[in-house]
Design a protein around this motif. Structure first.
Motif, short mmCIF file in Angstrom:
data_model
loop_
_atom_site.label_atom_id
_atom_site.label_comp_id
_atom_site.label_asym_id
_atom_site.label_seq_id
_atom_site.Cartn_x
_atom_site.Cartn_y
_atom_site.Cartn_z
N ALA A 237 0.84 -1.20 0.00
CA ALA A 237 0.00 0.00 0.00
C ALA A 237 0.87 1.24 0.00
O ALA A 237 2.05 1.21 0.38
N THR A 238 0.27 2.34 -0.44
CA THR A 238 0.99 3.60 -0.51
C THR A 238 1.11 4.26 0.86
O THR A 238 1.96 5.11 1.06
N GLY A 239 0.23 3.90 1.80
CA GLY A 239 0.25 4.52 3.12
C GLY A 239 1.19 3.82 4.07
O GLY A 239 1.98 2.95 3.70
N GLY A 240 1.08 4.18 5.34
CA GLY A 240 1.88 3.54 6.37
C GLY A 240 1.24 2.27 6.87
O GLY A 240 0.47 1.61 6.16
N ASP A 241 1.54 1.93 8.12
CA ASP A 241 0.97 0.71 8.70
C ASP A 241 -0.55 0.80 8.83
O ASP A 241 -1.24 -0.21 8.71
N THR A 242 -1.05 2.00 9.10
CA THR A 242 -2.49 2.22 9.19
C THR A 242 -2.93 3.03 7.99
O THR A 242 -2.48 4.16 7.79
N LEU A 243 -3.82 2.44 7.18
CA LEU A 243 -4.23 3.08 5.94
C LEU A 243 -5.40 4.03 6.18
O LEU A 243 -6.22 3.81 7.08
N VAL A 244 -5.48 5.05 5.34
CA VAL A 244 -6.52 6.07 5.45
C VAL A 244 -7.06 6.33 4.05
O VAL A 244 -6.51 5.86 3.05
N PRO A 245 -8.18 7.08 3.94
CA PRO A 245 -8.73 7.36 2.62
C PRO A 245 -7.69 7.92 1.65
O PRO A 245 -6.81 8.69 2.02
N GLY A 286 0.29 -15.94 -15.72
CA GLY A 286 0.08 -16.77 -14.54
C GLY A 286 -0.08 -15.97 -13.26
O GLY A 286 -0.37 -16.53 -12.20
N SER A 287 0.10 -14.65 -13.33
CA SER A 287 -0.10 -13.80 -12.17
C SER A 287 -1.40 -13.01 -12.32
O SER A 287 -1.89 -12.80 -13.43
N TYR A 288 -1.92 -12.56 -11.19
CA TYR A 288 -3.18 -11.81 -11.15
C TYR A 288 -2.97 -10.62 -10.22
O TYR A 288 -2.38 -10.75 -9.14
N THR A 289 -3.47 -9.45 -10.64
CA THR A 289 -3.25 -8.22 -9.89
C THR A 289 -4.56 -7.45 -9.76
O THR A 289 -5.38 -7.44 -10.68
N GLY A 290 -4.72 -6.80 -8.62
CA GLY A 290 -5.88 -5.95 -8.40
C GLY A 290 -5.50 -4.76 -7.54
O GLY A 290 -4.52 -4.79 -6.79
N TYR A 291 -6.30 -3.71 -7.66
CA TYR A 291 -6.03 -2.48 -6.91
C TYR A 291 -7.30 -2.05 -6.18
O TYR A 291 -8.41 -2.31 -6.62
N TYR A 292 -7.08 -1.41 -5.04
CA TYR A 292 -8.22 -0.86 -4.29
C TYR A 292 -7.78 0.45 -3.66
O TYR A 292 -6.74 0.52 -2.99
N ILE A 293 -8.58 1.50 -3.90
CA ILE A 293 -8.32 2.80 -3.29
C ILE A 293 -9.30 2.99 -2.14
O ILE A 293 -10.52 2.90 -2.33
N ILE A 294 -8.78 3.23 -0.97
CA ILE A 294 -9.62 3.38 0.22
C ILE A 294 -10.39 4.70 0.12
O ILE A 294 -9.81 5.75 -0.21
N LYS A 295 -11.68 4.62 0.39
CA LYS A 295 -12.55 5.80 0.36
C LYS A 295 -13.07 6.06 1.77
O LYS A 295 -12.95 5.21 2.66
#
Length: 573
Positions: A237-245, A286-295
């Motif tokens: 993730a782009t954030g630190g240990d605790t993710l935020v929006p 053979g690999s699979y990737t996904g992304y999620y942006i916290i809102k």
């Protein structure tokens, strides 16, 4: 018009080879009048029909042999009769058709048989002249198909082979091109076939025969794929240990190669505890990737497991894999977490604790020890948002920093003693001096914060004998005739001190005699107005039962007493 019947037919047979070539042979010798009768369609001298008005045709269709003919225009007809001859048998009546019908489908046919048909008109009492005889021999080039839902792959070791071989009486199937040791079997439409227990490409060879011909081999193939597995799964993730929006999470899963190489057409789904599933996309390697942006509307989760599941192209489920790193996405404070706020421009600060959104039952149930009638009825209150509330009662040093005077005297004086001798109206002036960044709690907010998730008489338990109250509250039984410094007793589960005892705490609400029609959203009950405002919590000069979580009193907004104080609330920033 008289109907006369005499039929002599000469049969010519053309065997159907290569997808049903139908032979139609017409040969009729009719006894007719010596003079032509052009209007009689069954007269062989009729120039339009030459004695056969039917033009009988046959084809393989509609699940059988479909016969069609032209309508015969003769008055007094009742319909048509269809006759059939099977191999070397004699003709017999197959069907009686209404006059309006000019087709019939024979669905009683069998593989490898030769059928001959003719049609004839009929009246109520007799039959007319017949049509030509049409012959159908059911013979096709044979073929078979390995049946599966995800062709050309299957995960079923035992598969079904569908065979289509009209006119062939026997067949044999082999996994190799050598059929020397394979026995002939009587023809049937389907056969179960064991593909073996090793994944990979499987080939099936087939041979067919009838009385006159041998055909084959023909070949079909299918990929047997019975296994799927995940070799690795990680997230970052782009954030630190605790993710935020607005933080972005990347999930990456790698599959293990199967017998055919890369797993490229499967379905990979990530599950984060408390969130909706997240679908990953194939990278064709053979690999699979996904992304999620916290809102902001993403559910907050703490230390949540992150698991991936995978189903390959034919439906094999791999064993799910849980990432070694757990996920925390949290931007609202945890219950009871502290935060320091400035008291305007005074240089003083106030420590507040976070109270989460949630629900509780406000009031005291029937049967609670020492309860009062104004604590009923018990009613459900729900807070859609959290709020900040003072960790301690407002102290004398805080009051004086804002107002430039200290009203407290006689019952404990000092910077960290709770302020007292303040009225509800005095507190409104205090709030105004701070630009109304703070306010009094509603009565529901106060009780919700006091209980901190408990349902007992006190936040530490029912304490029916008042054996534990000394550790949690300053009250008549342990005070020395005055207040104590704030925070000298034990806090509740949300880190709040002196919610029971030390000084009563003003609330925003008018005091009503019971909770009938009270708000259920946590807001202050300010309409209709009453003569008294609410105070909660008991005080240093009260018996222990006045310190119960549900206990409530009221007094006029201008009242000042040596045990009347308050604590502040602040909404979400």
């Amino acid at each position: 018009m008289n109907l006369k019947t005499k039929i002599t037919c000469k049969l010519l047979t053309f065997i159907l080879l290569h997808f049903l070539t139908l032979a139609l042979i017409i040969s009729c010798d009719l006894n007719t009048p010596s003079e032509p009768v052009p209007d009689n369609p069954i007269d062989k001298n009729n120039p339009g029909t030459r004695g056969d008005p039917y033009n009988l045709q046959a084809e393989i269709a509609d699940g059988g042999i479909r016969l069609t003919w032209q309508a015969v225009d003769i008055s007094g007809l009742a319909g048509y009769n269809v006759y059939r001859k099977d191999n070397n048998s004699t003709f017999s009546l197959l069907a009686e058709c209404a006059l309006q019908r000019v087709s019939y489908t024979d669905r009683t046919i069998q593989n490898g048989h030769r059928y001959e048909y003719y049609v004839v008109v009929r009246s109520a009492t007799a039959e007319g002249d017949s049509s030509n005889i049409t012959t159908v021999v059911i013979v096709t080039d044979p073929y078979f198909v390995i049946v599966c839902d995800n062709h050309p792959f299957t995960n079923n070791q035992i598969s079904l082979i569908a065979i289509n071989a009209f006119g062939w009486t026997h067949f044999k199937i082999s996994p190799t091109s050598d059929s020397t040791n394979v026995d002939w079997q009587s023809y049937r439409d389907t056969i179960q076939w064991d593909l073996g227990n090793m994944d990979g490409w499987k080939y099936v060879y087939g041979w067919f025969r009838n009385e006159n011909n041998l055909f084959g081999p023909i070949i079909d193939s299918i990929g047997l794929d019975t296994r799927a597995s995940i070799s690795s799964f990680t997230w970052s993730a782009t954030g630190g240990d605790t993710l935020v929006p607005n933080d972005r999470i990347t999930f990456t899963m790698q599959t293990s190669d199967d017998a055919f190489g890369l797993e490229t057409d499967g379905s990979a789904i990530v599950t984060v505890e408390g969130w909706n599933p997240i679908l990953l996309a194939s990278n064709a390697d053979g690999s699979y990737t996904g992304y999620y942006i916290i809102k902001s509307e993403t559910p907050e989760v703490s230390n949540a497991r992150v698991t991936v599941s995978f189903t390959d192209r034919v439906g094999n489920d791999a064993a799910s894999v849980t990432a070694g790193q757990r996920l925390t996405a949290w931007w609202s404070p945890a219950p009871g977490i502290e935060r320091e706020f400035p008291l305007g421009n005074t240089g003083e600060t106030i420590v507040m604790c976070w109270i989460p959104a949630g629900s509780f039952d406000m009031g005291s149930p029937n049967g609670e020890q020492d309860r009062n009638d104004d604590e009923e009825p018990v009613h459900r209150v729900t807070f859609s948002d959290g709020f900040w509330i003072g960790k301690y009662e407002v102290t004398q040093v805080q009051w004086e920093a804002v107002t430039n005077y200290n009203p407290s005297h006689d019952y404990g004086v000092g910077d960290n003693h709770p302020v007292y001798y303040v009225s509800w109206d005095d507190i409104q002036d205090f709030e105004s001096a701070l630009d109304n960044e703070f306010r009094l709690p509603s009565e529901a907010e106060w009780e919700y914060a006091c209980r901190a998730g408990t349902t007992t008489r006190f936040y530490w338990g029912d304490d029916s004998g008042y054996d534990d109250i000394d550790r949690y509250a300053v009250y008549l039984g342990n005070s020395i005739g005055r207040t104590e410094e704030v925070g000298t007793k034990l806090p509740n589960a949300w880190n709040l001190y002196d919610m029971n005892g030390n000084v009563y705490e003003w609330c925003e609400d008018w005091k009503h005699s019971n909770y009938n029609d009270a708000p259920n959203d946590g807001s202050a009950w300010v309409s209709p107005s009453r003569s008294s405002r609410v105070l909660r919590g008991g005080s240093w000069c009260n018996d222990p039962w006045y310190c119960r979580s549900a206990y409530r009193i009221g007094n006029t907004p201008v009242s000042r007493h040596g045990d009347y104080g308050f604590r502040l609330v602040r909404g979400v920033d």
